[in-house]
Design a protein around this motif. Sequence first.
Motif, PDB file in Angstrom:
ATOM      1  N   LYS A 411     -27.016  55.332  83.001  1.00 40.42           N
ATOM      2  CA  LYS A 411     -27.800  54.099  83.089  1.00 40.42           C
ATOM      3  C   LYS A 411     -29.300  54.413  83.037  1.00 40.42           C
ATOM      4  O   LYS A 411     -30.075  53.716  82.385  1.00 40.42           O
ATOM      5  CB  LYS A 411     -27.459  53.376  84.393  1.00 40.42           C
ATOM      6  CG  LYS A 411     -28.060  51.983  84.484  1.00 40.42           C
ATOM      7  CD  LYS A 411     -27.633  51.290  85.756  1.00 40.42           C
ATOM      8  CE  LYS A 411     -28.329  49.936  85.862  1.00 40.42           C
ATOM      9  NZ  LYS A 411     -28.015  49.272  87.118  1.00 40.42           N
ATOM     10  N   ALA A 412     -29.672  55.510  83.678  1.00 36.55           N
ATOM     11  CA  ALA A 412     -31.093  55.866  83.748  1.00 36.55           C
ATOM     12  C   ALA A 412     -31.673  56.235  82.388  1.00 36.55           C
ATOM     13  O   ALA A 412     -32.867  56.061  82.152  1.00 36.55           O
ATOM     14  CB  ALA A 412     -31.287  57.012  84.738  1.00 36.55           C
ATOM     15  N   VAL A 413     -30.869  56.750  81.497  1.00 36.90           N
ATOM     16  CA  VAL A 413     -31.402  57.166  80.189  1.00 36.90           C
ATOM     17  C   VAL A 413     -30.924  56.267  79.054  1.00 36.90           C
ATOM     18  O   VAL A 413     -31.351  56.435  77.903  1.00 36.90           O
ATOM     19  CB  VAL A 413     -31.045  58.643  79.868  1.00 36.90           C
ATOM     20  CG1 VAL A 413     -31.770  59.583  80.814  1.00 36.90           C
ATOM     21  CG2 VAL A 413     -29.541  58.878  79.907  1.00 36.90           C
ATOM     22  N   GLY A 414     -30.000  55.357  79.361  1.00 36.45           N
ATOM     23  CA  GLY A 414     -29.514  54.445  78.329  1.00 36.45           C
ATOM     24  C   GLY A 414     -28.710  55.119  77.230  1.00 36.45           C
ATOM     25  O   GLY A 414     -28.629  54.616  76.109  1.00 36.45           O
ATOM     26  N   ARG A 415     -28.162  56.261  77.552  1.00 40.98           N
ATOM     27  CA  ARG A 415     -27.318  56.980  76.572  1.00 40.98           C
ATOM     28  C   ARG A 415     -26.093  57.532  77.281  1.00 40.98           C
ATOM     29  O   ARG A 415     -26.082  57.647  78.500  1.00 40.98           O
ATOM     30  CB  ARG A 415     -28.115  58.148  75.965  1.00 40.98           C
ATOM     31  CG  ARG A 415     -29.138  57.693  74.936  1.00 40.98           C
ATOM     32  CD  ARG A 415     -30.082  58.819  74.565  1.00 40.98           C
ATOM     33  NE  ARG A 415     -29.431  59.908  73.832  1.00 40.98           N
ATOM     34  CZ  ARG A 415     -30.111  60.944  73.313  1.00 40.98           C
ATOM     35  NH1 ARG A 415     -31.426  61.030  73.444  1.00 40.98           N
ATOM     36  NH2 ARG A 415     -29.468  61.899  72.664  1.00 40.98           N
ATOM     37  N   PRO A 416     -25.069  57.900  76.521  1.00 40.66           N
ATOM     38  CA  PRO A 416     -23.904  58.517  77.176  1.00 40.66           C
ATOM     39  C   PRO A 416     -24.297  59.843  77.816  1.00 40.66           C
ATOM     40  O   PRO A 416     -25.046  60.616  77.222  1.00 40.66           O
ATOM     41  CB  PRO A 416     -22.927  58.764  76.015  1.00 40.66           C
ATOM     42  CG  PRO A 416     -23.413  57.932  74.878  1.00 40.66           C
ATOM     43  CD  PRO A 416     -24.893  57.759  75.060  1.00 40.66           C
ATOM     44  N   VAL A 417     -23.812  60.065  79.008  1.00 42.44           N
ATOM     45  CA  VAL A 417     -24.101  61.322  79.712  1.00 42.44           C
ATOM     46  C   VAL A 417     -22.796  61.910  80.238  1.00 42.44           C
ATOM     47  O   VAL A 417     -21.987  61.220  80.852  1.00 42.44           O
ATOM     48  CB  VAL A 417     -25.071  61.097  80.901  1.00 42.44           C
ATOM     49  CG1 VAL A 417     -25.218  62.376  81.730  1.00 42.44           C
ATOM     50  CG2 VAL A 417     -26.439  60.641  80.400  1.00 42.44           C
ATOM     51  N   LYS A 418     -22.650  63.195  79.972  1.00 41.91           N
ATOM     52  CA  LYS A 418     -21.480  63.898  80.513  1.00 41.91           C
ATOM     53  C   LYS A 418     -21.948  64.908  81.541  1.00 41.91           C
ATOM     54  O   LYS A 418     -22.886  65.663  81.293  1.00 41.91           O
ATOM     55  CB  LYS A 418     -20.751  64.631  79.380  1.00 41.91           C
ATOM     56  CG  LYS A 418     -19.603  65.506  79.878  1.00 41.91           C
ATOM     57  CD  LYS A 418     -18.565  65.815  78.824  1.00 41.91           C
ATOM     58  CE  LYS A 418     -19.010  66.872  77.849  1.00 41.91           C
ATOM     59  NZ  LYS A 418     -17.923  67.193  76.892  1.00 41.91           N
ATOM     60  N   CYS A 419     -21.317  64.897  82.696  1.00 44.30           N
ATOM     61  CA  CYS A 419     -21.656  65.953  83.660  1.00 44.30           C
ATOM     62  C   CYS A 419     -20.406  66.495  84.307  1.00 44.30           C
ATOM     63  O   CYS A 419     -19.386  65.818  84.362  1.00 44.30           O
ATOM     64  CB  CYS A 419     -22.635  65.504  84.737  1.00 44.30           C
ATOM     65  SG  CYS A 419     -22.659  63.807  85.175  1.00 44.30           S
ATOM     66  N   PHE A 420     -20.472  67.717  84.748  1.00 45.30           N
ATOM     67  CA  PHE A 420     -19.383  68.269  85.552  1.00 45.30           C
ATOM     68  C   PHE A 420     -19.895  69.350  86.488  1.00 45.30           C
ATOM     69  O   PHE A 420     -20.993  69.856  86.349  1.00 45.30           O
ATOM     70  CB  PHE A 420     -18.212  68.759  84.697  1.00 45.30           C
ATOM     71  CG  PHE A 420     -18.576  69.548  83.477  1.00 45.30           C
ATOM     72  CD1 PHE A 420     -18.644  70.911  83.521  1.00 45.30           C
ATOM     73  CD2 PHE A 420     -18.821  68.894  82.263  1.00 45.30           C
ATOM     74  CE1 PHE A 420     -18.959  71.635  82.394  1.00 45.30           C
ATOM     75  CE2 PHE A 420     -19.139  69.620  81.127  1.00 45.30           C
ATOM     76  CZ  PHE A 420     -19.210  70.995  81.185  1.00 45.30           C
TER      77      PHE A 420
END
Lengths: 721, 168
Positions: A411-420
Amino acid sequence: MAKNKMSRRKFLVRGGLGTIGVLAVGTYLFRNPIRRQIAGALNTADTPYMGDTSTPIIWFEITEENKVILHSPKVEMGQGTFTGLAQMAAEELEIDMSQIKVVHAQSISGNMDSFATGGSTSISALWVPLRELAATMREMLLQKAAEKMGVEKSTLTISNGQVSSGRTEMSYAQIAEGVEAWEVPDTPKLKPVSEMKWVGKPVPRVDLADKVFGAPIFGVDATLPNMLYGSVVRSSKIGAVYKGADISKAENMPGVVKIVQEDDFVGVVAKSFTEAENAKNAIEVIWETTKNWQTEDIRSMLEVGQGTPFVIQKAGDVDDFFGEGSLIEASYWSPIGAHAQIEPNGALAHVEKDMATIYMSTQVVKISRDEIAKRLGMDKDQVNLAPTFLGGGFGRRLHTPNGIQAAVLSKAVGRPVKCFFSRKEEFQNDTFRPPTHHVLKAKLDNEGSIEAFEHNVSSGDVAFGSPMVPGIAEPILGADLGAWRGGMVQYGAIPNYQAISWRVQLPFATSWWRSLGLLANTFAIESFMDELAVKARKNPADFRLTHTQKDDRGERLANVIKKVVEVSGYKDEVVNNRAMGFAASTDANTPCAQVVEVSIENNEIKVHKVTCAMDPGLVVNPDQVKAQCEGAIIMGMSASLYEKMEVEDGALTPTIYGPYQMAMMKHAPKEIDIILLQGADSPGAVGEPPLGPIGAAIANAVFRLTGQRIRRMPLQDHLQV
Amino acid sequence: MKIALKVNGEQHSLEIADENTPLLWIVRDLLNLKGTKFGCGKAACGACTLHVDGEAVRSCSYAVKFADGKKVTTIEGLRNEEAPHPVQQAWLEHVVPQCGYCQPGFMMATAALISKNQEPTDEDIDNNIINICRCATYYRMRKAIHRAAELERDRLSLSTKNIENGEE
Ligand code: FES
Ligand code: FES
């Protein structure tokens, strides 16, 4: 109890891309007091499917190629549920196994189990409802076929999804084409087990090819165009509270897109995984901690007598017997255990203005979805949680804050973000199997039978404190039913017995770990039973048999004990430096007895062979039930012999495989013999029960070999050489 | 830095900012081959095992610069066009995977083993297959490794025969 009844249903048809007819079948309404839901889910095999909802939900799709896609509300984490469900559905749909495909239902389709995937309940819970749905759909298709062909429905036959009148043939896909309104018949009668074609057969796993050829099916494999990588700072200290961060160094590091600061965490979004990790490591977080915990602190909190007691089982009166002498008493311990599943927790989130999509490995689809919606301030319907295959579950994915974090970063960057998670974070922020302390007491009569028996288990929380058991349920439940799972006395012919669960609230998160309390409780109880058998000078298996009661549960337990003795040739003696060890347990109505053959070579406990007799009721897929037994046995062996987490200077340690020692190829027994009895006509629990006996069986064999009674797991650590 | 890699038979020329980036992330995120897995990032689990010039390496701890000019094979490239690799064939026959996450790493480690040793003993397997499987599928895996070796022997003797018969 009227169980699994379809109290309301809706069928509707939607046109979809590449799909002729989407049959959406709903709905099961099943309202139960929370206590029964959860207790039932955990302690018996009698768990209803707890799907929501009032809106139409998609169970099946029929494709142009005349294949059926089953949208599973249960996730696949290795336990083989997709395969079992496919067999059950194919049975009533009259299709070939090659014609069915199983996918994870996404939350947007509404097909969610509001409980979870866990507790060894997926197949048993869907045994009736899934087949009823499939049979209903079959009848609807037959009805339409009759109309389209202009013949009586009763004259039609089906083979492999082709409906024939003798003169004409139509595939399901052709029948569904263009249909706008369906008639929903009464729930048809289900096929008897004796006529089943797929159920009971060792069909290969439906996900086998994907897993052998490396298909990108897991949470961490998910990608979207324009995707970025996120990483969240996690504390390595127990009880640390986030108090802000200095991001000045991290901000200008290569690849960094944004540092996201929230009230409760700080994270970074970068162009690649390594850049995100590097920037994360440069963020300096201020953590507030209160105490520098050590293993010794935990141990003293845990002693029986320290926590809050709750009697979970009582028959007769043990106190009448424990007053006088000749009381036998022993104390057992189990350590903190890590899940150590190989796929780290993570998520891919894409949060747009009116819609958020989250791909992740989770065992609690609905809870994950609801938590994310709440944090984002969106409607639940605006969040689509798309579960992926899990690279191991074991209870680790019943807590999913990782989904929230990915969504916030996206939401903060307006792009898909993947984290693990990194592996260190996995080990330090696990929701551990709680450590336990057990005090057992017993008294034998003159014939060497047990007159009185008591089990005290003191444990950190398992079910309590988890999102699945709201705080309001705790007083209703009394004791933590996860902690006492496997902790009740299963030998009902003992005249006086009781079990007491002591609740201890530990400073770090403890929770569900495959089989919950079963592993530690069975280790303690069945080792102690062996001690009593030795005292009574009885053969340990015969000793158990004299204490099983004469009812269905007792008899099924006796049957697996007799079977394992017969097949393994169990003898209470050392032959060629090898000893046999015996133990048995009943978990979620599934009794299981095991005999191990053990030697000690170079001071190492070596398990050569395991014979396992188990009665899970009707077996849907014998090959996969055996696979579950093999895996559970070796995982249980790993936990009993090698695994432990310690608390050092406020941190959980170790933080990597290796130092966290687990069973590897060289430790695994070369022979495993599984015998399945089917003492019930519907399927019961499979994935966890075989974890019960293994620890005690090994310890009992070690006693035969060395005279050492090891009362602490991990056993290898406590073997005196 | 410019890096040349031949991955599963396909030549790539990549511009890489940090030559110390682990090969794992180049394969997974740049080339989008997701079969090679991340488990620990510290060479401790083997989930990331792939082949560099036929040798099994743990790609999470193998800087891409060391692979420059070399041939990389991942699980996606293990089979040839006509048939599964003997290891994959054996894995299918024995229905080895449970969750499946560790399996590509084990299969790549096994493929490297049987390319050098077509008759591995149990001890060879214990010493060479040192990855971690949390679902603990080791029991079936051992059987599948012996079976893969057998299939590999068959394949080799078949191709020797073909050469003898001048059919190469
Ligand atoms: S991810 Fe490379 S060894 Fe674990
Ligand atoms: S199959 Fe699940 S970790 Fe190996």
